[in-house]
Design a protein around this motif. Structure first.
Motif, PDB file in Angstrom:
ATOM      1  N   ARG A  50       0.844  -1.040  -0.369  1.00  0.00           N
ATOM      2  CA  ARG A  50      -0.648   0.445   0.088  1.00  0.00           C
ATOM      3  C   ARG A  50       0.787   1.382   0.029  1.00  0.00           C
ATOM      4  NH1 ARG A  50      -3.928  -3.462   3.565  1.00  0.00           N
ATOM      5  NH2 ARG A  50      -2.455  -2.632   5.511  1.00  0.00           N
ATOM      6  N   ARG A  51       1.604   1.221   0.332  1.00  0.00           N
ATOM      7  CA  ARG A  51       2.636   2.622   0.470  1.00  0.00           C
ATOM      8  C   ARG A  51       3.591   2.671  -0.793  1.00  0.00           C
ATOM      9  NH1 ARG A  51       4.339   5.730   5.131  1.00  0.00           N
ATOM     10  NH2 ARG A  51       6.768   6.964   4.499  1.00  0.00           N
ATOM     11  N   LEU A  52       3.562   1.658  -1.429  1.00  0.00           N
ATOM     12  CA  LEU A  52       4.769   2.319  -2.451  1.00  0.00           C
ATOM     13  C   LEU A  52       3.346   2.665  -3.752  1.00  0.00           C
ATOM     14  CD1 LEU A  52       6.714   1.998  -4.998  1.00  0.00           C
ATOM     15  CD2 LEU A  52       5.709  -0.846  -5.848  1.00  0.00           C
ATOM     16  N   VAL A  53       2.119   2.016  -3.491  1.00  0.00           N
ATOM     17  CA  VAL A  53       1.109   2.669  -4.276  1.00  0.00           C
ATOM     18  C   VAL A  53       0.986   3.781  -3.979  1.00  0.00           C
ATOM     19  CG1 VAL A  53      -1.217   2.041  -5.055  1.00  0.00           C
ATOM     20  CG2 VAL A  53       0.480   0.279  -4.859  1.00  0.00           C
ATOM     21  N   ALA A  54       1.075   4.287  -2.216  1.00  0.00           N
ATOM     22  CA  ALA A  54       0.802   5.452  -2.525  1.00  0.00           C
ATOM     23  C   ALA A  54       1.748   6.552  -3.047  1.00  0.00           C
ATOM     24  CB  ALA A  54       0.516   6.039  -0.752  1.00  0.00           C
ATOM     25  N   TYR A  55       3.119   5.810  -2.734  1.00  0.00           N
ATOM     26  CA  TYR A  55       4.179   6.810  -3.824  1.00  0.00           C
ATOM     27  C   TYR A  55       4.172   6.973  -5.080  1.00  0.00           C
ATOM     28  CZ  TYR A  55       7.270   6.810   0.443  1.00  0.00           C
ATOM     29  OH  TYR A  55       7.934   7.542   1.705  1.00  0.00           O
ATOM     30  N   LEU A  56       3.954   5.940  -5.356  1.00  0.00           N
ATOM     31  CA  LEU A  56       3.317   6.347  -7.124  1.00  0.00           C
ATOM     32  C   LEU A  56       2.492   6.855  -7.730  1.00  0.00           C
ATOM     33  CD1 LEU A  56       3.918   2.585  -7.510  1.00  0.00           C
ATOM     34  CD2 LEU A  56       5.628   4.419  -8.205  1.00  0.00           C
ATOM     35  N   LEU A  57       1.048   7.172  -7.043  1.00  0.00           N
ATOM     36  CA  LEU A  57      -0.168   7.608  -7.110  1.00  0.00           C
ATOM     37  C   LEU A  57       0.616   8.807  -6.655  1.00  0.00           C
ATOM     38  CD1 LEU A  57      -3.221   5.826  -5.933  1.00  0.00           C
ATOM     39  CD2 LEU A  57      -2.280   6.301  -8.424  1.00  0.00           C
ATOM     40  N   GLN A  58       1.916   9.178  -5.736  1.00  0.00           N
ATOM     41  CA  GLN A  58       1.204  11.394  -5.600  1.00  0.00           C
ATOM     42  C   GLN A  58       2.931  11.747  -6.676  1.00  0.00           C
ATOM     43  OE1 GLN A  58       3.067  11.675  -1.148  1.00  0.00           O
ATOM     44  NE2 GLN A  58       1.032  10.299  -0.162  1.00  0.00           N
ATOM     45  N   SER A  59       3.371  10.587  -7.078  1.00  0.00           N
ATOM     46  CA  SER A  59       4.365  11.111  -7.920  1.00  0.00           C
ATOM     47  C   SER A  59       3.484  11.141  -9.557  1.00  0.00           C
ATOM     48  CB  SER A  59       5.428   9.877  -8.111  1.00  0.00           C
ATOM     49  OG  SER A  59       4.879   8.673  -9.136  1.00  0.00           O
ATOM     50  N   PHE A  60       2.534  11.006  -9.481  1.00  0.00           N
ATOM     51  CA  PHE A  60       1.868  10.792 -11.077  1.00  0.00           C
ATOM     52  C   PHE A  60       0.616  12.083 -11.082  1.00  0.00           C
ATOM     53  CE2 PHE A  60       1.312   5.438 -11.040  1.00  0.00           C
ATOM     54  CZ  PHE A  60       2.940   5.716 -12.227  1.00  0.00           C
ATOM     55  N   ARG A  61       0.754  12.961  -9.858  1.00  0.00           N
ATOM     56  CA  ARG A  61      -0.393  14.227  -9.465  1.00  0.00           C
ATOM     57  C   ARG A  61       0.094  14.876 -10.193  1.00  0.00           C
ATOM     58  NH1 ARG A  61      -5.199  14.677  -5.999  1.00  0.00           N
ATOM     59  NH2 ARG A  61      -4.622  16.666  -7.365  1.00  0.00           N
ATOM     60  N   ALA A  62      -0.477  15.858 -11.020  1.00  0.00           N
ATOM     61  CA  ALA A  62       0.378  16.757 -12.018  1.00  0.00           C
ATOM     62  C   ALA A  62       0.868  18.006 -10.904  1.00  0.00           C
ATOM     63  CB  ALA A  62      -1.238  17.566 -13.404  1.00  0.00           C
ATOM     64  N   ASP A  63       1.700  18.707 -10.843  1.00  0.00           N
ATOM     65  CA  ASP A  63       2.422  19.521  -9.662  1.00  0.00           C
ATOM     66  C   ASP A  63       3.463  20.538 -10.425  1.00  0.00           C
ATOM     67  OD1 ASP A  63       4.506  20.887  -7.849  1.00  0.00           O
ATOM     68  OD2 ASP A  63       4.055  18.740  -6.292  1.00  0.00           O
ATOM     69  N   ALA A  64       3.239  21.505 -10.335  1.00  0.00           N
ATOM     70  CA  ALA A  64       4.799  22.496 -11.026  1.00  0.00           C
ATOM     71  C   ALA A  64       5.727  22.042 -11.024  1.00  0.00           C
ATOM     72  CB  ALA A  64       3.819  23.650 -10.905  1.00  0.00           C
ATOM     73  N   THR A  65       5.889  21.715 -10.026  1.00  0.00           N
ATOM     74  CA  THR A  65       7.174  21.598  -9.335  1.00  0.00           C
ATOM     75  C   THR A  65       7.851  20.058 -10.469  1.00  0.00           C
ATOM     76  OG1 THR A  65       6.823  20.551  -7.046  1.00  0.00           O
ATOM     77  CG2 THR A  65       6.527  22.870  -6.454  1.00  0.00           C
ATOM     78  N   ASN A  66       7.133  19.252 -11.113  1.00  0.00           N
ATOM     79  CA  ASN A  66       7.666  18.137 -10.894  1.00  0.00           C
ATOM     80  C   ASN A  66       8.541  18.602 -12.617  1.00  0.00           C
ATOM     81  OD1 ASN A  66       6.224  16.785  -9.555  1.00  0.00           O
ATOM     82  ND2 ASN A  66       4.646  15.964 -10.926  1.00  0.00           N
TER      83      ASN A  66
END
Length: 223
Positions: free
Chosen positions: A181-197
Motif C-alpha cells: 500500500r505504501r508503494l502504491v501511495a508513493y507512485l500515485l503521488q508521483s503521478f499527480r500533476a504538480d508544477a514542481t515536477n
C-alpha cells in the motif's frame, strides 16, 4: 416415473464433479503462486487430490486451467476499468484502477505471473477486446490529464511499469500488505500533476497488452 435412485446418483456425480473442479482451481492457484504457471499439470492434480485424468476432464489444456483459476480476478480488472471510466472525477477513477490492480497482485500471488506471462500470446485471438481495453485506458488517462489531476507526461505504458514494479515487491514480500500500500501511495503521488515536477525520461516501449484489463488470460500457452 423416473427412477429416483438414478436421479440421486446423477446428482451425486454432478456434486462430486463440482467439488473436484473447485479443488483443482484452489490447488492451481496455490501451485502457480509457488512455482509459476509453467508448473506441471500433474503437480496441480496431486495438490488437489485428484487424478490427472480428472484434471484434464475439467481443464483439457493449461490455458483453460489458467483462465479458470484467475477468472474472477480478470473480471474484477475489467470491471475496475469500466468503473474508472464512469467516475465523475477521472483522477479518482485512475487512482482506484491502480489500487485495484495492485490489490489483486497482492492478494493472489499467482495472478501477476499469469497475466504478465500469458497476455503477449493472447492478442491475436482477442484483438478486439484487447484494443477496446487499451482505448479505454488511454481515454481514462487523457481525461485525468485534462482534468488537471494526472501529470501531462504520464504515458499509458507507464502503468505496465507500475505493475511490474509492484509485482516484484509482492513477490519479495508476499505477506507485507503495508509495504504494498505504501508503494502504491508513493507512485500515485508521483503521478499527480504538480508544477514542481521535473520532466520524466522517455517512456518505455513495453506494450499495453501486459496489463490485466480483459477477462481472458492464458491464451496461446502450451498445454
Amino acid at each position: 416415473m423416473a427412477d429416483s435412485s438414478r436421479i440421486g446418483d446423477a446428482e451425486g456425480l454432478r456434486a462430486d464433479a463440482r467439488r473436484n473442479r473447485e479443488r483443482v482451481l484452489v490447488a492451481a492457484r496455490a501451485v502457480f503462486a509457488e512455482h509459476g504457471i509453467d508448473a506441471p499439470m500433474a503437480a496441480v492434480a496431486r495438490r488437489a487430490g485428484v487424478g490427472v485424468a480428472t484434471l484434464y476432464r475439467h481443464f483439457p489444456t493449461r490455458d483453460a486451467l489458467v483462465r479458470g483459476a484467475f477468472e474472477q480476478q480478470m473480471e474484477t480488472c475489467a470491471q475496475a476499468l469500466t468503473e474508472a471510466l464512469a467516475a465523475p472525477d477521472p483522477w479518482w477513477g485512475f487512482q482506484r484502477l491502480i489500487e485495484t490492480l495492485c490489490r489483486l497482485q497482492r492478494e493472489e500471488r499467482g495472478f501477476p505471473a499469469a497475466f504478465l506471462a500469458a497476455f503477449p500470446d493472447s492478442a491475436v485471438e482477442h484483438a478486439q477486446d484487447r484494443a477496446r481495453a487499451e482505448r479505454d485506458l488511454m481515454t481514462l488517462v487523457r481525461r485525468a490529464q485534462a482534468a488537471g489531476g494526472l501529470r501531462a507526461d504520464f504515458q499509458p505504458s507507464d502503468l505496465a511499469v507500475v505493475m511490474l514494479a509492484h509485482c516484484g515487491l509482492v513477490t519479495a514480500l508476499p505477506d507485507d500488505a503495508a509495504a504494498s500500500r505504501r508503494l502504491v501511495a508513493y507512485l500515485l503521488q508521483s503521478f499527480r500533476a504538480d508544477a514542481t515536477n521535473s520532466p520524466l525520461p522517455p517512456p518505455t516501449s513495453l506494450p499495453l497488452r501486459n496489463l490485466p484489463l480483459t477477462a481472458e488470460p492464458g491464451r496461446g500457452r502450451r498445454s
